[in-house]
Design a protein around this motif. Structure first.
Motif, PDB file in Angstrom:
ATOM      1  N   ASP A  16      -3.109   4.909 -13.859  1.00 15.63           N
ATOM      2  CA  ASP A  16      -4.251   4.260 -13.002  1.00 15.63           C
ATOM      3  C   ASP A  16      -4.181   2.933 -12.185  1.00 15.63           C
ATOM      4  OD1 ASP A  16      -6.522   5.875 -13.629  1.00 15.63           O
ATOM      5  OD2 ASP A  16      -7.077   4.737 -15.356  1.00 15.63           O
ATOM      6  N   HIS A  17      -2.735   2.563 -11.921  1.00 17.86           N
ATOM      7  CA  HIS A  17      -2.435   1.538 -11.117  1.00 17.86           C
ATOM      8  C   HIS A  17      -2.478   1.860  -9.816  1.00 17.86           C
ATOM      9  CE1 HIS A  17      -0.990  -1.824 -14.152  1.00 17.86           C
ATOM     10  NE2 HIS A  17      -2.030  -1.243 -14.735  1.00 17.86           N
ATOM     11  N   GLY A  18      -2.406   3.165  -9.728  1.00 17.38           N
ATOM     12  CA  GLY A  18      -2.515   3.529  -8.031  1.00 17.38           C
ATOM     13  C   GLY A  18      -1.451   4.360  -7.463  1.00 17.38           C
ATOM     14  N   LYS A  19      -0.560   4.956  -8.190  1.00 23.15           N
ATOM     15  CA  LYS A  19       0.542   5.641  -7.833  1.00 23.15           C
ATOM     16  C   LYS A  19      -0.031   7.015  -7.031  1.00 23.15           C
ATOM     17  CE  LYS A  19       3.135   8.561 -10.690  1.00 23.15           C
ATOM     18  NZ  LYS A  19       4.132   8.983 -11.783  1.00 23.15           N
ATOM     19  N   SER A  20      -0.764   7.747  -7.423  1.00 24.99           N
ATOM     20  CA  SER A  20      -1.250   8.905  -6.406  1.00 24.99           C
ATOM     21  C   SER A  20      -1.949   8.278  -5.096  1.00 24.99           C
ATOM     22  CB  SER A  20      -2.272   9.742  -7.233  1.00 24.99           C
ATOM     23  OG  SER A  20      -1.672  10.031  -8.464  1.00 24.99           O
ATOM     24  N   THR A  21      -2.774   7.482  -5.434  1.00 28.84           N
ATOM     25  CA  THR A  21      -3.317   6.961  -4.032  1.00 28.84           C
ATOM     26  C   THR A  21      -2.317   6.370  -3.197  1.00 28.84           C
ATOM     27  OG1 THR A  21      -5.037   6.224  -5.615  1.00 28.84           O
ATOM     28  CG2 THR A  21      -5.442   5.398  -3.347  1.00 28.84           C
ATOM     29  N   GLN A  41      -5.336  12.954  -3.626  1.00 28.71           N
ATOM     30  CA  GLN A  41      -4.477  12.985  -4.718  1.00 28.71           C
ATOM     31  C   GLN A  41      -3.727  14.476  -4.728  1.00 28.71           C
ATOM     32  OE1 GLN A  41      -5.330  11.600  -8.775  1.00 28.71           O
ATOM     33  NE2 GLN A  41      -5.623   9.468  -7.226  1.00 28.71           N
ATOM     34  N   GLY A  53      -5.469  12.659 -15.917  1.00 23.47           N
ATOM     35  CA  GLY A  53      -4.755  11.678 -14.866  1.00 23.47           C
ATOM     36  C   GLY A  53      -3.438  11.518 -15.327  1.00 23.47           C
ATOM     37  N   ASN A 133      -0.651  -3.953  -6.103  1.00 25.00           N
ATOM     38  CA  ASN A 133      -1.463  -3.041  -5.551  1.00 25.00           C
ATOM     39  C   ASN A 133      -2.990  -3.544  -5.861  1.00 25.00           C
ATOM     40  OD1 ASN A 133      -2.874  -0.742  -4.077  1.00 25.00           O
ATOM     41  ND2 ASN A 133      -2.934   0.382  -6.286  1.00 25.00           N
ATOM     42  N   LYS A 134      -3.974  -2.729  -5.184  1.00 27.60           N
ATOM     43  CA  LYS A 134      -5.350  -3.580  -5.429  1.00 27.60           C
ATOM     44  C   LYS A 134      -5.595  -5.046  -5.143  1.00 27.60           C
ATOM     45  CE  LYS A 134      -5.679   0.318  -8.916  1.00 27.60           C
ATOM     46  NZ  LYS A 134      -6.473   0.509 -10.242  1.00 27.60           N
ATOM     47  N   ASP A 136      -7.380  -5.961  -2.844  1.00 25.68           N
ATOM     48  CA  ASP A 136      -8.795  -6.063  -2.212  1.00 25.68           C
ATOM     49  C   ASP A 136      -9.686  -6.288  -3.568  1.00 25.68           C
ATOM     50  OD1 ASP A 136     -10.152  -2.937  -3.151  1.00 25.68           O
ATOM     51  OD2 ASP A 136      -7.837  -3.085  -3.380  1.00 25.68           O
ATOM     52  N   LEU A 137      -9.489  -6.121  -4.741  1.00 20.81           N
ATOM     53  CA  LEU A 137     -10.085  -6.309  -5.813  1.00 20.81           C
ATOM     54  C   LEU A 137     -10.214  -8.083  -6.084  1.00 20.81           C
ATOM     55  CD1 LEU A 137      -9.032  -3.966  -8.635  1.00 20.81           C
ATOM     56  CD2 LEU A 137     -11.238  -3.911  -7.077  1.00 20.81           C
ATOM     57  N   SER A 164      -3.326  -2.844  -0.606  1.00 17.17           N
ATOM     58  CA  SER A 164      -4.425  -1.831  -1.173  1.00 17.17           C
ATOM     59  C   SER A 164      -4.275  -0.570  -0.869  1.00 17.17           C
ATOM     60  CB  SER A 164      -5.804  -2.418  -0.767  1.00 17.17           C
ATOM     61  OG  SER A 164      -6.680  -1.595  -0.955  1.00 17.17           O
ATOM     62  N   ALA A 165      -4.020   0.218  -1.724  1.00 15.15           N
ATOM     63  CA  ALA A 165      -3.688   1.724  -1.488  1.00 15.15           C
ATOM     64  C   ALA A 165      -5.158   2.443  -0.941  1.00 15.15           C
ATOM     65  CB  ALA A 165      -3.138   2.476  -2.488  1.00 15.15           C
ATOM     66  N   LYS A 166      -6.145   1.463  -1.555  1.00 10.38           N
ATOM     67  CA  LYS A 166      -7.529   1.991  -1.363  1.00 10.38           C
ATOM     68  C   LYS A 166      -7.963   1.828   0.023  1.00 10.38           C
ATOM     69  CE  LYS A 166     -12.097   1.933  -3.332  1.00 10.38           C
ATOM     70  NZ  LYS A 166     -12.907   1.418  -4.432  1.00 10.38           N
TER      71      LYS A 166
HETATM   72  P1  GTP Z   1      -2.469   8.411 -12.824  1.00  7.71           P
HETATM   73  O1  GTP Z   1      -2.472   9.532 -11.910  1.00  7.71           O
HETATM   74  O2  GTP Z   1      -3.518   8.411 -13.756  1.00  7.71           O
HETATM   75  O3  GTP Z   1      -1.198   8.047 -13.434  1.00  7.71           O
HETATM   76  O4  GTP Z   1      -2.917   7.142 -11.906  1.00  7.71           O
HETATM   77  P2  GTP Z   1      -2.383   6.729 -10.736  1.00  7.71           P
HETATM   78  O5  GTP Z   1      -1.342   5.625 -11.053  1.00  7.71           O
HETATM   79  O6  GTP Z   1      -1.994   7.933  -9.786  1.00  7.71           O
HETATM   80  O7  GTP Z   1      -3.396   5.981 -10.013  1.00  7.71           O
HETATM   81  P3  GTP Z   1      -4.583   6.609  -8.974  1.00  7.71           P
HETATM   82  O8  GTP Z   1      -3.867   6.654  -7.551  1.00  7.71           O
HETATM   83  O9  GTP Z   1      -5.274   7.764  -9.732  1.00  7.71           O
HETATM   84  O10 GTP Z   1      -5.733   5.239  -8.938  1.00  7.71           O
HETATM   85  C1  GTP Z   1      -6.573   5.137 -10.208  1.00  7.71           C
HETATM   86  C2  GTP Z   1      -7.692   4.352  -9.773  1.00  7.71           C
HETATM   87  O11 GTP Z   1      -7.489   3.282  -9.023  1.00  7.71           O
HETATM   88  C3  GTP Z   1      -8.264   5.495  -8.778  1.00  7.71           C
HETATM   89  O12 GTP Z   1      -9.778   5.366  -8.917  1.00  7.71           O
HETATM   90  C4  GTP Z   1      -8.073   4.676  -7.381  1.00  7.71           C
HETATM   91  O13 GTP Z   1      -9.213   4.926  -6.309  1.00  7.71           O
HETATM   92  C5  GTP Z   1      -8.026   3.099  -7.599  1.00  7.71           C
HETATM   93  N1  GTP Z   1      -7.267   2.420  -6.788  1.00  7.71           N
HETATM   94  C6  GTP Z   1      -6.182   2.891  -6.234  1.00  7.71           C
HETATM   95  N2  GTP Z   1      -5.508   2.052  -5.376  1.00  7.71           N
HETATM   96  C7  GTP Z   1      -6.368   1.012  -5.331  1.00  7.71           C
HETATM   97  C8  GTP Z   1      -6.573  -0.224  -4.487  1.00  7.71           C
HETATM   98  O14 GTP Z   1      -5.833  -0.633  -3.726  1.00  7.71           O
HETATM   99  N3  GTP Z   1      -7.890  -0.894  -4.825  1.00  7.71           N
HETATM  100  C9  GTP Z   1      -8.662  -0.526  -5.501  1.00  7.71           C
HETATM  101  N4  GTP Z   1      -9.933  -1.188  -5.490  1.00  7.71           N
HETATM  102  N5  GTP Z   1      -8.825   0.535  -6.235  1.00  7.71           N
HETATM  103  C10 GTP Z   1      -7.592   1.413  -6.137  1.00  7.71           C
END
Ligand code: GTP
Length: 597
Positions: A16-21, A41, A53, A133-134, A136-137, A164-166
């Protein structure tokens, strides 16, 4: 492509730290996929992965990036699985690249999995670029998290890329950092072919697709290749790269990552970590570090409805084609009928396979107690491998039993250390080491694998609120006072609930199991004794009292449709039940009864 214009990397991150994003953003920004084809994703292909996930199999993607220095670079991203069951696969993926992006959520900081995976990257001599990452929060605190990365992991985070990957902030900086801060691969184009088999999977149209990293030499379509560990010989039918859609390519040279197909029938014929070379004039030395997949956890899988046995067989055979690390053989059980004894890399692997059988193939399953492989030494000097407690030989012929042990390394924040030590102690662990890194403790324990396979990881996560990271390796077999504990329901032994336990823990486990079963088995019209026994001796007992009234009595005999509905509901519930003598045991009881608290 020239070596100096290639960069190979992986992304290390906690869930959930945003690897896929981030991966999606990198692909998007380099125009590798048209905007409209962009699905959320892209890299997590399987449904189960998406839902849970987690990334189960390594995936790769090739990105072309025109950098600020005017050169165009080929960037290869390998996505790695993040779970301890697949530690070996992670280590191979890490060997296939030169650098890693360490993604940390700037509002959360360094967490458990980050550590386990970053150590794998450090072990593989990676150059590591920290990415916060993130941003923006509102809760993001980059300075604090950068400092934490330095303290806990010990790498320089002054130049961490803030993104911010988002929203897309900072993504171009990540691409520049990949090019300027990660090293180009090394390799010799004129040397004999040497490529690492990084991963493989089964594709319904193409057959087995093998992902490779070329170290030295060049591989071309039509080449005859040899897998050095398995000895398999194949002609290369197709060579390509993932962008992320497959694209054919004429050749792959040193430093490149791509795929090949070669009329390989099953994934079983490909082994992660194997070395691929040419059949003629090949290299002489395979790559180091190869380990054949060894199932360590076994359990029985039986269809709830015995008429589904053939369907189960088909489904298992199909899954096995795509998974070299999963083993199976037919098993019969007095209580459960026909089924399969299956071997897995670990518990997550077991759960994933079971889930897929139930969901993709629609088969309701009974899963028996997971077991490790015991070495049963007989009085006549021979040794039997025991994969299933139900096959335990007559004790009068047994001299002693050995069990597999692991070296477990656990990283945990200070405040949870006490709970972790207690958990390890409860699981018959022997402490080997305890050190501190900042506010984190690293504990090393020698633990019996059988105390870990069932729910250790879940317990560890729950006592540490997810902040512990856990990794283990097998260290060998050791003798201990182990016995087979049987469970009798209504005086009938239920072999699916038999387990191997340490003698000193048998009463406690037996009691806990009987208590749980009492909760899990619905009442019947008669009294049901539930017992745990070693040999013929009962060590724990509970009694499930009889049901007082018929369920339909509630309806006062009045409303006929309501009564019918109730009976139908009961019948549907029955599908998930299994008959043992006169008693019906719900499917869920088998797995829940074995969970320890
Ligand atoms: P797994 O696939 O579960 O290992 O997670 P991951 O590390 O790939 O994380 P993923 O990219 O699925 O992101 C997890 C959540 O964080 C998602 O709900 C994203 O939308 C959110 N997210 C990712 N990057 C950012 C960012 O830069 N800012 C914010 N606000 N949310 C983000």
């Amino acid at each position: 492509t020239e070596l100096k214009n290639i960069r190979n990397f992986s992304i290390v991150a906690h869930i959930d730290h945003g690897k896929s994003t981030l991966a999606d953003r990198l692909i998007q920004l380099t125009g590798t996929v048209a905007e409209r084809d962009m699905k959320e994703q892209l890299l997590d292909a399987m449904d189960i992965e998406r839902e849970r996930g987690i990334t189960i199999k390594a995936n790769t993607v090739r990105i072309e990036y025109p950098a600020k220095d005017g050169e165009t670079y080929v960037l290869n991203l390998i996505d790695t699985p993040g779970h301890v069951d697949f530690a070996y696969e992670v280590s191979r993926s890490m060997q296939a690249v030169e650098g890693s992006l360490l993604v940390v959520d700037a509002s959360q900081g360094v967490e458990a999995q980050t550590l386990a995976n970053v150590y794998q990257a450090i072990d593989a001599d990676h150059e590591i670029v920290p990415v916060l990452n993130k941003v923006d929060l509102p809760a993001a605190d980059c300075d604090r998290v950068a400092e934490q990365i330095e303290d806990v992991i010990g790498i320089d985070a002054t130049d961490a890329v803030r993104i911010s990957a988002k929203t897309g902030i900072g993504i171009p900086d990540v691409l520049e950092a990949i090019v300027t801060r990660l090293p180009a691969p090394k390799g010799d184009r004129d040397a004999p072919l040497k490529a690492m088999l990084v991963d493989s999977y089964y594709d319904a149209y193409l057959g087995v697709v093998v992902i490779i990293r070329v170290i030295d030499g060049v591989i071309k379509k039509g080449d005859r290749i040899k897998m050095m560990r398995t000895g398999g010989l194949y002609p290369v039918d197709r060579l390509g790269v993932f962008r992320p859609a497959m694209q054919n390519i004429a050749e792959l040279g040193p430093g490149e990552i791509g795929f090949l197909t070669a009329s390989i029938k099953q994934v079983r014929d490909t082994r992660v970590g194997d070395t691929i070379t040419h059949e003629k004039k090949g290299c002489t030395e395979p790559l180091p570090g190869f380990k054949p997949a060894q199932p360590v956890v076994f359990c029985g899988l039986f269809p709830v409805d015995s008429a589904e046995f053939e369907d189960l067989r088909d489904a298992i055979e199909k899954l096995a084609l795509n998974d070299a690390s999963f083993s199976y053989e037919m098993e019969t059980s007095a209580a459960l009928g026909f089924g399969f004894r299956c071997g897995f890399l670990g518990l997550l692997h077991l759960e994933v396979i079971r889930d897929r059988l139930e969901r993709e193939y629609g088969i309701d399953l009974i899963t028996t107690a997971p077991s490790v492989i015991y070495h049963v030494h007989m009085k006549d000097g021979t040794m039997q491998e025991l994969h299933n407690p139900a096959d335990m030989p007559d004790l009068t012929y047994v001299d002693h039993i050995e069990e597999p042990r692991i070296k477990a390394t656990i990283l945990v924040p200070d405040e949870y250390l006490g709970d972790v030590l207690k958990l390890c102690q409860d699981r018959r662990g022997i402490q080997q080491d305890l050190t501190y890194a900042g506010t984190r403790a690293m504990v090393v324990y020698d633990l019996p694998l059988n105390e870990v396979v069932f729910d250790f990881y879940d317990r560890l996560k729950s006592v540490t609120k997810g902040y512990a990271s856990f990794d283990y390796q097998m260290i060998g077999y050791r003798a201990d006072f182990l016995v087979k504990m049987q469970v009798l329901v209504n005086d009938e032994p239920v072999d699916a609930l038999s387990t191997m336990v340490h003698r000193d823990r048998a009463e406690q486990r037996g009691r806990a199991m009987c208590e749980k079963l009492k909760e899990l088995i619905p009442r019947h019209m008669f009294k049901i004794p539930i017992q745990a026994a070693i040999g013929g001796r009962v060590i724990a007992r509970e009694t499930l009292s009889a049901m007082r009234k018929d369920v339909t009595a509630k309806c006062y005999g009045g409303d006929a449709t309501r009564k019918k509905k109730l009976l139908e509901k009961q019948k549907a519930g029955k599908k998930k039940m299994r008959q043992f003598g006169k008693v019906e045991i719900p499917q869920q009881a088998f797995i829940n009864a074995l969970k320890m608290d």
